[in-house]
Every structure is written in C-alpha cells, then in structure tokens.
Enzyme design. Structure first.
Site, mmCIF file in Angstrom:
data_model
loop_
_atom_site.group_PDB
_atom_site.id
_atom_site.type_symbol
_atom_site.label_atom_id
_atom_site.label_comp_id
_atom_site.label_asym_id
_atom_site.label_seq_id
_atom_site.Cartn_x
_atom_site.Cartn_y
_atom_site.Cartn_z
ATOM 1 N N ASP A 98 -8.355 3.035 -3.158
ATOM 2 C CA ASP A 98 -7.357 2.315 -3.955
ATOM 3 C C ASP A 98 -5.937 2.816 -3.690
ATOM 4 O O ASP A 98 -5.604 3.970 -3.993
ATOM 5 C CB ASP A 98 -7.646 2.470 -5.448
ATOM 6 C CG ASP A 98 -9.064 2.086 -5.826
ATOM 7 O OD1 ASP A 98 -10.005 2.547 -5.149
ATOM 8 O OD2 ASP A 98 -9.245 1.353 -6.817
ATOM 9 N N ASN A 145 -10.281 -5.187 -11.001
ATOM 10 C CA ASN A 145 -9.954 -5.716 -12.326
ATOM 11 C C ASN A 145 -8.471 -6.001 -12.514
ATOM 12 O O ASN A 145 -8.085 -6.694 -13.455
ATOM 13 C CB ASN A 145 -10.450 -4.759 -13.421
ATOM 14 C CG ASN A 145 -9.854 -3.368 -13.288
ATOM 15 O OD1 ASN A 145 -10.049 -2.694 -12.272
ATOM 16 N ND2 ASN A 145 -9.135 -2.931 -14.309
ATOM 17 N N HIS A 146 -7.613 -5.479 -11.632
ATOM 18 C CA HIS A 146 -6.178 -5.768 -11.719
ATOM 19 C C HIS A 146 -5.749 -6.915 -10.794
ATOM 20 O O HIS A 146 -4.553 -7.104 -10.558
ATOM 21 C CB HIS A 146 -5.364 -4.520 -11.381
ATOM 22 C CG HIS A 146 -5.437 -3.447 -12.428
ATOM 23 N ND1 HIS A 146 -4.878 -3.591 -13.684
ATOM 24 C CD2 HIS A 146 -6.013 -2.221 -12.412
ATOM 25 C CE1 HIS A 146 -5.102 -2.499 -14.390
ATOM 26 N NE2 HIS A 146 -5.792 -1.645 -13.639
ATOM 27 N N HIS A 170 -12.314 2.167 -7.946
ATOM 28 C CA HIS A 170 -11.822 1.992 -9.313
ATOM 29 C C HIS A 170 -11.545 3.297 -10.032
ATOM 30 O O HIS A 170 -10.567 3.391 -10.768
ATOM 31 C CB HIS A 170 -12.774 1.139 -10.165
ATOM 32 C CG HIS A 170 -12.330 0.963 -11.592
ATOM 33 N ND1 HIS A 170 -11.164 0.292 -11.929
ATOM 34 C CD2 HIS A 170 -12.878 1.367 -12.766
ATOM 35 C CE1 HIS A 170 -11.027 0.283 -13.241
ATOM 36 N NE2 HIS A 170 -12.040 0.941 -13.778
#
Length: 265
Positions: A8, A67-68, A175
């Site tokens: 990420d 999720n973003h 995540h």
C-alpha cells in the site's frame, strides 16, 4: 514469470519512495509484471488519475485498490476507462470499474484480482465465492493468477490463502500496512503472505501522523488523520511463477528504509 508487488503506497512520501526505488528494484529482480496497491496514494485516501498515470509512467503495469477506492470522488468519472486498475470485485454489482484485469506484457499474461474482506469492514459480497467465479474466468485465459486480498483480519487472510491454494498463483494480503513474516509457498503451489506491508512514512502510525492517532486512542474523540511526512520505508514481494502451470516457485519479501537506501547510493 516474475511478478513484483509493492505494498500500500501512502501519500506523497510513499509515492516519492516508489519513484526513487523502482528503477533499482527492476534492475535487481528483473520482473516481467509490476503491481502496486494504490488505495492510499492520494494523501492516504484513494487515488487520482494524475497519480495513477505517474505510476504507469514509472513502469507499474497494474494497480489494486481497497476500502478507500471511492474517497476521491472523481474516480467515478474515469475508472471505467482505465483497465489497468482493479477495485474489490465483491463491491456492489452496480459499482463502476472492474474487479479483475488481464495484464499482457511481452506475451506474459497475468490475471490480477482484487477482493475485500468482510470482518471489521463494511458489509460486502462474499470474497470467497467472488474469488471462485473470477478464477474460473481467468483460467480460460492464463494459468497465472494474482490475488490482492484487502482485509483487516489475519485469520480471514490466512483462510483465503488456504482456500485458494492451488487455484491462484499468488495470494497477498494488504490493508493493515505491517509486513508479516509468513511468506511461504502453500502445499498446492500458491505463494502467500498475510500482509505485504506499506510504502510511506515509518515515523507515523501506518503512514499517518502519530499525534492524531494517539489523540484518538487517548480521548476516543473524532480526529482527522493526516499523512506523516517522515522518512519512508518500502515493503513488497517478488514472486516467481512456473511458465506452464502458473504455480509459484519462489516468494521473497522486500524491505527497504530511506536510510538504508541512501547508504546504497
């Protein structure tokens, strides 16, 4: 086939780290296909088209999300037109974008699938059944299948690894931003790691300024999190896959800090 996956990417610090280090990673590992998780790339919240274009210009072939995905609302205007980005496939069927894409680089074809977990995250369709359907579809095109499982809970990620053993070439967790030490090749030939880690400031909390995070823990009051601007660390994995079967031959963690990188220059 060699696949490089970058964890990420968080904010401008993470983006700058990738810009600096990616040429050296290419020289060292000689990957055929490079993937990165970009769901935190724009100030920790989603991605913008200019940022995505930067990643592609730097040599990244595919971007996974999480999720973003929708935090930058203008993504609705362009995600359908960008086949190199995948968002969680188990989002609502009316959501724009795609949950799987096929990347073809010099004849090397890799299916990239993005799925999101359900434990301690918003309600969403079953990630396991979604993976089943997409892998069946992908196998009609290529035996090389890469799954980014964007999930909160270690047990759910490990369960997905076992569930897809022998079906996917690689299953990586994203995540939680902390690289785990369980990289392995499962018995049926799937390379697995519970979390790849992140690219961004190592002086904050998961890439965010520590003061705001501490304030929330100490007061339980709403607090705006801001991306930390401290020195970076970069986490990823390199996986080697059998050209014929798609089964994993090797998986190796990548860990770099800004300090170690500067000493290498």
């Amino acid at each position: 086939m060699k696949v490089l996956f970058i964890g990420d990417i968080v904010g401008s610090v993470g983006r700058e780290a990738v810009r600096q280090v990616l040429p050296a990673l290419r020289d060292k590992y000689n990957p055929h296909i490079i993937i990165a998780n970009g769901e935190n790339a724009a100030a920790g919240r989603g991605i913008t088209r200019p940022i995505a274009n930067d990643f592609f210009n730097w040599g990244i072939h595919g971007i996974t999300m999480g999720n973003h995905t929708w935090d930058n609302k203008n993504i609705f205007e362009w995600i359908d037109d960008e086949p190199r980005i995948v968002r969680p496939a188990n989002f609502s069927e009316v959501a724009p974008g795609r949950g799987m894409t096929i990347i073809n680089v010099h004849g090397k074809k890799l299916a990239i699938i993005n799925i999101q977990g359900r434990t301690f995250l918003p309600p969403i369709d079953c990630p396991f059944r979604t993976a089943d359907a997409l892998i069946e579809e992908a196998k009609e095109i290529t035996p090389h299948i890469f799954v980014d499982f964007h999930a909160e809970v270690t047990s759910e990620k490990i369960a997905m690894g076992w569930y897809l053993d022998g079906q996917a070439s690689v299953v990586v967790g994203t995540h939680t931003h902390v690289q785990t030490n369980d990289d392995t090749i499962l018995p049926q030939g799937t390379a697995y790691i519970t979390d790849v880690g992140m690219v961004g400031s190592k002086e904050g909390v998961l890439g965010m300024e520590k003061e705001a995070v501490l304030h929330r823990f100490l007061t339980q009051m709403p607090t705006r999190f801001v991306v930390d601007e401290g020195k970076w660390h970069l986490h990823g994995i390199i996986a080697e896959l059998d050209d014929q079967t798609g089964k994993a031959i090797k998986i190796e963690k990548i860990r770099l800090t800004e300090e170690s990188w500067l000493l290498m220059q």
